[in-house]
Design a protein around this motif. Structure first.
Motif, PDB file in Angstrom:
ATOM      1  N   CYS A 160       0.710  -1.265   0.007  1.00 21.90           N
ATOM      2  CA  CYS A 160       0.133  -0.134   0.214  1.00 21.90           C
ATOM      3  C   CYS A 160       0.825   1.166   0.104  1.00 21.90           C
ATOM      4  O   CYS A 160       0.423   2.542  -0.107  1.00 21.90           O
ATOM      5  N   ALA A 161       2.114   1.155  -0.031  1.00 22.11           N
ATOM      6  CA  ALA A 161       3.014   2.211   0.102  1.00 22.11           C
ATOM      7  C   ALA A 161       3.019   3.128  -1.153  1.00 22.11           C
ATOM      8  O   ALA A 161       3.284   4.104  -1.258  1.00 22.11           O
ATOM      9  N   ALA A 162       2.943   2.469  -2.223  1.00 24.25           N
ATOM     10  CA  ALA A 162       2.708   2.779  -3.606  1.00 24.25           C
ATOM     11  C   ALA A 162       1.921   3.962  -3.973  1.00 24.25           C
ATOM     12  O   ALA A 162       1.757   4.779  -4.768  1.00 24.25           O
ATOM     13  N   HIS A 163       0.788   3.968  -3.058  1.00 28.14           N
ATOM     14  CA  HIS A 163      -0.248   4.884  -3.345  1.00 28.14           C
ATOM     15  C   HIS A 163      -0.304   6.015  -2.408  1.00 28.14           C
ATOM     16  O   HIS A 163      -1.096   7.004  -2.656  1.00 28.14           O
ATOM     17  N   ALA A 164       0.479   6.588  -1.766  1.00 32.00           N
ATOM     18  CA  ALA A 164       0.557   7.563  -0.775  1.00 32.00           C
ATOM     19  C   ALA A 164       1.072   8.907  -1.313  1.00 32.00           C
ATOM     20  O   ALA A 164       1.923   8.701  -2.124  1.00 32.00           O
ATOM     21  N   ASP A 165       0.817  10.109  -0.796  1.00 28.75           N
ATOM     22  CA  ASP A 165       1.248  11.136  -1.045  1.00 28.75           C
ATOM     23  C   ASP A 165       2.496  11.603  -0.550  1.00 28.75           C
ATOM     24  O   ASP A 165       3.074  10.847   0.393  1.00 28.75           O
ATOM     25  N   GLU A 166       3.082  12.776  -1.005  1.00 27.30           N
ATOM     26  CA  GLU A 166       4.086  13.424  -0.326  1.00 27.30           C
ATOM     27  C   GLU A 166       3.796  13.954   1.075  1.00 27.30           C
ATOM     28  O   GLU A 166       2.707  14.144   1.446  1.00 27.30           O
ATOM     29  N   LEU A 167       4.810  14.023   2.016  1.00 24.97           N
ATOM     30  CA  LEU A 167       4.543  14.277   3.416  1.00 24.97           C
ATOM     31  C   LEU A 167       4.434  15.769   3.551  1.00 24.97           C
ATOM     32  O   LEU A 167       5.071  16.578   2.798  1.00 24.97           O
ATOM     33  N   VAL A 168       3.335  16.021   4.513  1.00 29.65           N
ATOM     34  CA  VAL A 168       2.983  17.524   4.601  1.00 29.65           C
ATOM     35  C   VAL A 168       3.750  17.625   6.185  1.00 29.65           C
ATOM     36  O   VAL A 168       3.629  16.582   7.073  1.00 29.65           O
ATOM     37  N   SER A 169       4.079  18.937   6.615  1.00 27.47           N
ATOM     38  CA  SER A 169       4.903  19.086   7.936  1.00 27.47           C
ATOM     39  C   SER A 169       3.488  18.862   8.999  1.00 27.47           C
ATOM     40  O   SER A 169       2.339  19.191   8.626  1.00 27.47           O
ATOM     41  N   TYR A 170       3.952  18.574  10.122  1.00 26.49           N
ATOM     42  CA  TYR A 170       3.237  18.483  11.400  1.00 26.49           C
ATOM     43  C   TYR A 170       3.901  18.731  12.404  1.00 26.49           C
ATOM     44  O   TYR A 170       5.185  18.637  12.565  1.00 26.49           O
ATOM     45  N   ARG A 171       3.124  19.273  13.578  1.00 27.10           N
ATOM     46  CA  ARG A 171       3.868  19.339  14.774  1.00 27.10           C
ATOM     47  C   ARG A 171       3.293  18.465  16.113  1.00 27.10           C
ATOM     48  O   ARG A 171       1.950  18.284  16.125  1.00 27.10           O
ATOM     49  N   ILE A 172       4.282  18.027  16.635  1.00 29.55           N
ATOM     50  CA  ILE A 172       3.697  17.064  17.969  1.00 29.55           C
ATOM     51  C   ILE A 172       3.773  18.060  19.112  1.00 29.55           C
ATOM     52  O   ILE A 172       4.709  18.689  19.270  1.00 29.55           O
ATOM     53  N   VAL A 173       2.414  17.897  19.648  1.00 26.41           N
ATOM     54  CA  VAL A 173       2.492  18.657  20.855  1.00 26.41           C
ATOM     55  C   VAL A 173       1.996  17.557  21.847  1.00 26.41           C
ATOM     56  O   VAL A 173       1.017  17.004  21.800  1.00 26.41           O
ATOM     57  N   GLY A 174       3.061  17.687  22.800  1.00 30.35           N
ATOM     58  CA  GLY A 174       2.885  16.535  24.030  1.00 30.35           C
ATOM     59  C   GLY A 174       2.631  14.976  23.606  1.00 30.35           C
ATOM     60  O   GLY A 174       3.534  14.691  22.801  1.00 30.35           O
ATOM     61  N   ASP A 175       1.509  14.246  23.481  1.00 31.19           N
ATOM     62  CA  ASP A 175       1.436  12.810  23.051  1.00 31.19           C
ATOM     63  C   ASP A 175       0.438  12.911  21.786  1.00 31.19           C
ATOM     64  O   ASP A 175      -0.114  11.947  21.753  1.00 31.19           O
ATOM     65  N   TYR A 223       3.233   7.431   8.420  1.00 28.84           N
ATOM     66  CA  TYR A 223       3.714   8.815   7.599  1.00 28.84           C
ATOM     67  C   TYR A 223       4.714   9.277   8.126  1.00 28.84           C
ATOM     68  O   TYR A 223       4.915  10.398   8.323  1.00 28.84           O
ATOM     69  N   ARG A 224       5.548   8.182   8.118  1.00 27.98           N
ATOM     70  CA  ARG A 224       7.056   8.673   8.422  1.00 27.98           C
ATOM     71  C   ARG A 224       8.111   8.081   7.441  1.00 27.98           C
ATOM     72  O   ARG A 224       7.866   6.769   6.917  1.00 27.98           O
ATOM     73  N   ILE A 225       8.954   8.764   6.798  1.00 32.55           N
ATOM     74  CA  ILE A 225      10.057   8.170   5.611  1.00 32.55           C
ATOM     75  C   ILE A 225      11.323   7.935   6.167  1.00 32.55           C
ATOM     76  O   ILE A 225      12.317   7.522   5.693  1.00 32.55           O
ATOM     77  N   GLU A 226      11.770   8.716   7.314  1.00 31.01           N
ATOM     78  CA  GLU A 226      13.247   8.832   7.705  1.00 31.01           C
ATOM     79  C   GLU A 226      13.517   7.824   9.031  1.00 31.01           C
ATOM     80  O   GLU A 226      12.498   7.673   9.615  1.00 31.01           O
ATOM     81  N   GLY A 227      14.627   7.282   9.019  1.00 35.64           N
ATOM     82  CA  GLY A 227      14.783   6.688  10.279  1.00 35.64           C
ATOM     83  C   GLY A 227      14.274   5.306  10.315  1.00 35.64           C
ATOM     84  O   GLY A 227      14.434   4.797  11.590  1.00 35.64           O
ATOM     85  N   LEU A 228      13.869   4.729   9.408  1.00 31.83           N
ATOM     86  CA  LEU A 228      13.155   3.488   9.347  1.00 31.83           C
ATOM     87  C   LEU A 228      14.187   2.240   9.014  1.00 31.83           C
ATOM     88  O   LEU A 228      15.212   2.701   8.251  1.00 31.83           O
ATOM     89  N   VAL A 229      14.034   1.098   9.508  1.00 30.03           N
ATOM     90  CA  VAL A 229      14.839   0.041   8.830  1.00 30.03           C
ATOM     91  C   VAL A 229      13.778  -1.048   8.130  1.00 30.03           C
ATOM     92  O   VAL A 229      12.681  -0.974   8.214  1.00 30.03           O
ATOM     93  N   ARG A 230      14.447  -1.804   7.489  1.00 23.88           N
ATOM     94  CA  ARG A 230      13.921  -2.885   6.596  1.00 23.88           C
ATOM     95  C   ARG A 230      12.882  -2.418   5.763  1.00 23.88           C
ATOM     96  O   ARG A 230      11.617  -2.850   5.689  1.00 23.88           O
ATOM     97  N   VAL A 231      13.143  -1.429   4.953  1.00 26.70           N
ATOM     98  CA  VAL A 231      12.329  -0.561   4.080  1.00 26.70           C
ATOM     99  C   VAL A 231      12.454  -1.393   2.623  1.00 26.70           C
ATOM    100  O   VAL A 231      13.847  -0.720   2.231  1.00 26.70           O
ATOM    101  N   GLY A 232      11.732  -1.831   1.961  1.00 26.41           N
ATOM    102  CA  GLY A 232      11.934  -2.017   0.717  1.00 26.41           C
ATOM    103  C   GLY A 232      12.422  -0.860  -0.429  1.00 26.41           C
ATOM    104  O   GLY A 232      11.927   0.054  -0.309  1.00 26.41           O
ATOM    105  N   ARG A 233      13.335  -1.143  -1.278  1.00 22.17           N
ATOM    106  CA  ARG A 233      13.681  -0.095  -2.139  1.00 22.17           C
ATOM    107  C   ARG A 233      12.768   0.501  -3.007  1.00 22.17           C
ATOM    108  O   ARG A 233      12.646   1.688  -3.341  1.00 22.17           O
ATOM    109  N   ASN A 234      11.625  -0.587  -3.200  1.00 20.84           N
ATOM    110  CA  ASN A 234      10.365   0.036  -4.118  1.00 20.84           C
ATOM    111  C   ASN A 234       9.672   0.949  -3.186  1.00 20.84           C
ATOM    112  O   ASN A 234       8.738   1.723  -3.926  1.00 20.84           O
ATOM    113  N   VAL A 235       9.626   1.249  -1.994  1.00 25.45           N
ATOM    114  CA  VAL A 235       8.898   2.150  -1.178  1.00 25.45           C
ATOM    115  C   VAL A 235       9.702   2.927  -0.269  1.00 25.45           C
ATOM    116  O   VAL A 235       9.240   3.886   0.365  1.00 25.45           O
TER     117      VAL A 235
END
Length: 148
Positions: free
Chosen positions: A18-33, A113-125
């Motif tokens: 299902c990764a193939a159909h996702a959009d570009e990331l938009v920025s977001y802000r984490i507040v607390g939890d 909805y995260r793309i950085e700092g991940l492990v075991r991610v297929g090249r195609n996604v």
């Protein structure tokens, strides 16, 4: 609870599909939890969110069970989604979907909805989120309706 290699492999495979159909990331802000603002600027659609939760391609139903009597073979690796709207706020639900590892670094739940700092991610996604911002918002809208 021990995780079966077969369950984890199925989760990873479905996540990659299902990764193939996702959009570009938009920025977001984490507040607390949580992430208080919608990723799209508007609330999601609960009916579309329910359909996404039950679609095996999003992987929700592979690990979670819930108040879905029409759906066979619900998961048992993760918490039941019944009452999710009572247990978590919309802000908390959004962050759990965006990056579940924020709460538990050892979680098997994908960071949808995260793309950085991940492990075991297929090249195609690599470099793509699993779900789009509108899909995240739709699922959040649906989960918020699940109250006991």
């Amino acid at each position: 609870m021990a995780r079966s290699p077969i369950h984890i492999a199925a989760l990873v495979a479905a996540t990659l599909v299902c990764a193939a159909h996702a959009d570009e990331l938009v920025s977001y802000r984490i507040v607390g939890d949580g992430i208080p603002e919608s990723l799209t600027g508007s609330p999601g659609d609960a009916a579309r969110g329910r359909a996404l939760v039950l679609a095996r391609t999003t992987t929700c139903i592979l690990c979670h069970s819930g108040p879905f009597p029409e759906t066979r073979f619900q998961g048992d690796l993760a918490p039941d989604l019944a009452g999710a709207g009572n247990r978590w706020t919309v802000s908390q639900l959004r962050l759990r979907l965006v990056d579940a590892s924020h709460f538990n670094a050892q979680t098997i739940m994908p960071s949808y909805y995260r793309i950085e700092g991940l492990v075991r991610v297929g090249r195609n996604v690599a470099g793509k989120p699993i779900l789009s911002a509108p899909e995240i918002e739709d699922i959040v809208a649906y989960l918020a309706t699940l109250r006991n």
